[in-house]
Enzyme design. Sequence first.
Site, PDB file in Angstrom:
ATOM      1  N   LYS A  11       0.818  -1.214   0.000  1.00  0.00           N
ATOM      2  CA  LYS A  11       0.000   0.000   0.000  1.00  0.00           C
ATOM      3  C   LYS A  11       0.860   1.275   0.000  1.00  0.00           C
ATOM      4  O   LYS A  11       2.070   1.219   0.233  1.00  0.00           O
ATOM      5  CB  LYS A  11      -0.935  -0.021   1.211  1.00  0.00           C
ATOM      6  CG  LYS A  11      -1.970  -1.156   1.133  1.00  0.00           C
ATOM      7  CD  LYS A  11      -2.894  -1.121   2.341  1.00  0.00           C
ATOM      8  CE  LYS A  11      -3.956  -2.201   2.253  1.00  0.00           C
ATOM      9  NZ  LYS A  11      -4.878  -2.138   3.409  1.00  0.00           N
ATOM     10  N   PHE A  59     -15.904   2.690   6.729  1.00  0.00           N
ATOM     11  CA  PHE A  59     -14.516   3.037   6.414  1.00  0.00           C
ATOM     12  C   PHE A  59     -14.222   3.102   4.912  1.00  0.00           C
ATOM     13  O   PHE A  59     -13.092   3.407   4.504  1.00  0.00           O
ATOM     14  CB  PHE A  59     -13.550   2.047   7.077  1.00  0.00           C
ATOM     15  CG  PHE A  59     -13.740   0.612   6.632  1.00  0.00           C
ATOM     16  CD1 PHE A  59     -13.206   0.151   5.440  1.00  0.00           C
ATOM     17  CD2 PHE A  59     -14.450  -0.282   7.432  1.00  0.00           C
ATOM     18  CE1 PHE A  59     -13.376  -1.162   5.035  1.00  0.00           C
ATOM     19  CE2 PHE A  59     -14.627  -1.610   7.036  1.00  0.00           C
ATOM     20  CZ  PHE A  59     -14.087  -2.043   5.826  1.00  0.00           C
ATOM     21  N   ARG A  87      -0.937 -14.392   4.321  1.00  0.00           N
ATOM     22  CA  ARG A  87      -1.679 -13.794   5.434  1.00  0.00           C
ATOM     23  C   ARG A  87      -0.877 -13.897   6.734  1.00  0.00           C
ATOM     24  O   ARG A  87      -0.884 -12.976   7.544  1.00  0.00           O
ATOM     25  CB  ARG A  87      -3.068 -14.409   5.553  1.00  0.00           C
ATOM     26  CG  ARG A  87      -3.907 -14.059   4.294  1.00  0.00           C
ATOM     27  CD  ARG A  87      -5.365 -14.274   4.439  1.00  0.00           C
ATOM     28  NE  ARG A  87      -5.992 -13.367   5.398  1.00  0.00           N
ATOM     29  CZ  ARG A  87      -6.276 -12.085   5.178  1.00  0.00           C
ATOM     30  NH1 ARG A  87      -5.955 -11.520   4.034  1.00  0.00           N
ATOM     31  NH2 ARG A  87      -6.884 -11.368   6.098  1.00  0.00           N
ATOM     32  N   THR A  93      -4.596  -7.301  10.860  1.00  0.00           N
ATOM     33  CA  THR A  93      -4.955  -6.056  10.177  1.00  0.00           C
ATOM     34  C   THR A  93      -4.511  -4.837  10.977  1.00  0.00           C
ATOM     35  O   THR A  93      -3.994  -3.874  10.422  1.00  0.00           O
ATOM     36  CB  THR A  93      -6.483  -6.004   9.941  1.00  0.00           C
ATOM     37  OG1 THR A  93      -6.861  -7.168   9.197  1.00  0.00           O
ATOM     38  CG2 THR A  93      -6.885  -4.765   9.176  1.00  0.00           C
ATOM     39  N   ARG A 104       3.139  -6.186   8.923  1.00  0.00           N
ATOM     40  CA  ARG A 104       2.399  -5.071   9.529  1.00  0.00           C
ATOM     41  C   ARG A 104       3.019  -4.624  10.847  1.00  0.00           C
ATOM     42  O   ARG A 104       3.057  -3.422  11.130  1.00  0.00           O
ATOM     43  CB  ARG A 104       0.929  -5.439   9.695  1.00  0.00           C
ATOM     44  CG  ARG A 104       0.204  -5.451   8.349  1.00  0.00           C
ATOM     45  CD  ARG A 104      -1.236  -5.843   8.482  1.00  0.00           C
ATOM     46  NE  ARG A 104      -1.966  -5.669   7.226  1.00  0.00           N
ATOM     47  CZ  ARG A 104      -2.926  -6.476   6.822  1.00  0.00           C
ATOM     48  NH1 ARG A 104      -3.308  -7.504   7.565  1.00  0.00           N
ATOM     49  NH2 ARG A 104      -3.531  -6.257   5.679  1.00  0.00           N
ATOM     50  N   HIS A 117      -2.048  -5.484   1.518  1.00  0.00           N
ATOM     51  CA  HIS A 117      -3.330  -6.171   1.320  1.00  0.00           C
ATOM     52  C   HIS A 117      -3.004  -7.561   0.822  1.00  0.00           C
ATOM     53  O   HIS A 117      -2.064  -7.748   0.054  1.00  0.00           O
ATOM     54  CB  HIS A 117      -4.172  -5.444   0.262  1.00  0.00           C
ATOM     55  CG  HIS A 117      -5.314  -6.266  -0.261  1.00  0.00           C
ATOM     56  ND1 HIS A 117      -6.556  -6.249   0.321  1.00  0.00           N
ATOM     57  CD2 HIS A 117      -5.378  -7.165  -1.284  1.00  0.00           C
ATOM     58  CE1 HIS A 117      -7.348  -7.095  -0.341  1.00  0.00           C
ATOM     59  NE2 HIS A 117      -6.652  -7.665  -1.323  1.00  0.00           N
TER      60      HIS A 117
END
Length: 141
Positions: A11, A59, A87, A93, A104, A117
């Site tokens: 991202k 959102f 994942r 998340t 992350r 993502h």
Amino acid sequence: MAIERTLSIIKPDAVAKNVIGQIYSRFEGAGLKIVASRMAHLSRADAEKFYAVHAARPFFKDLVDFMISGPVMIQVLEGEGAILKNRDLMGATDPKKAEKGTIRADFADSIDANAVHGSDAAETAAVEVAFFFPEMNVYSR
């Protein structure tokens, strides 16, 4: 375990931090092959279409605004159990809840600017890969 393909997007926040190579190294270190890849600056229409499943969620506008705020790196990953493996590499998340050593936890700033993502299931992966890459542009190796 079956050979799968999954869509991954680095991202705008992670692209701006110049960590594309570090993230790619994690994919490859986990045995995933990058079989298609491109950088793009998504249009509002493309972002809205890609995330249409979330259109009714509160959102949605912020997600679209974020995804068009700068370039993204879009790739197709291939390997045994690629969807779950990716994942696991991404982590939760919310980066505050992500395990140490996940993408992350290491590179994301918030639940909104969460670096990456990844497709969540085989059906989703097929649709997402087709959205960004016509079959002729994905190369098994």
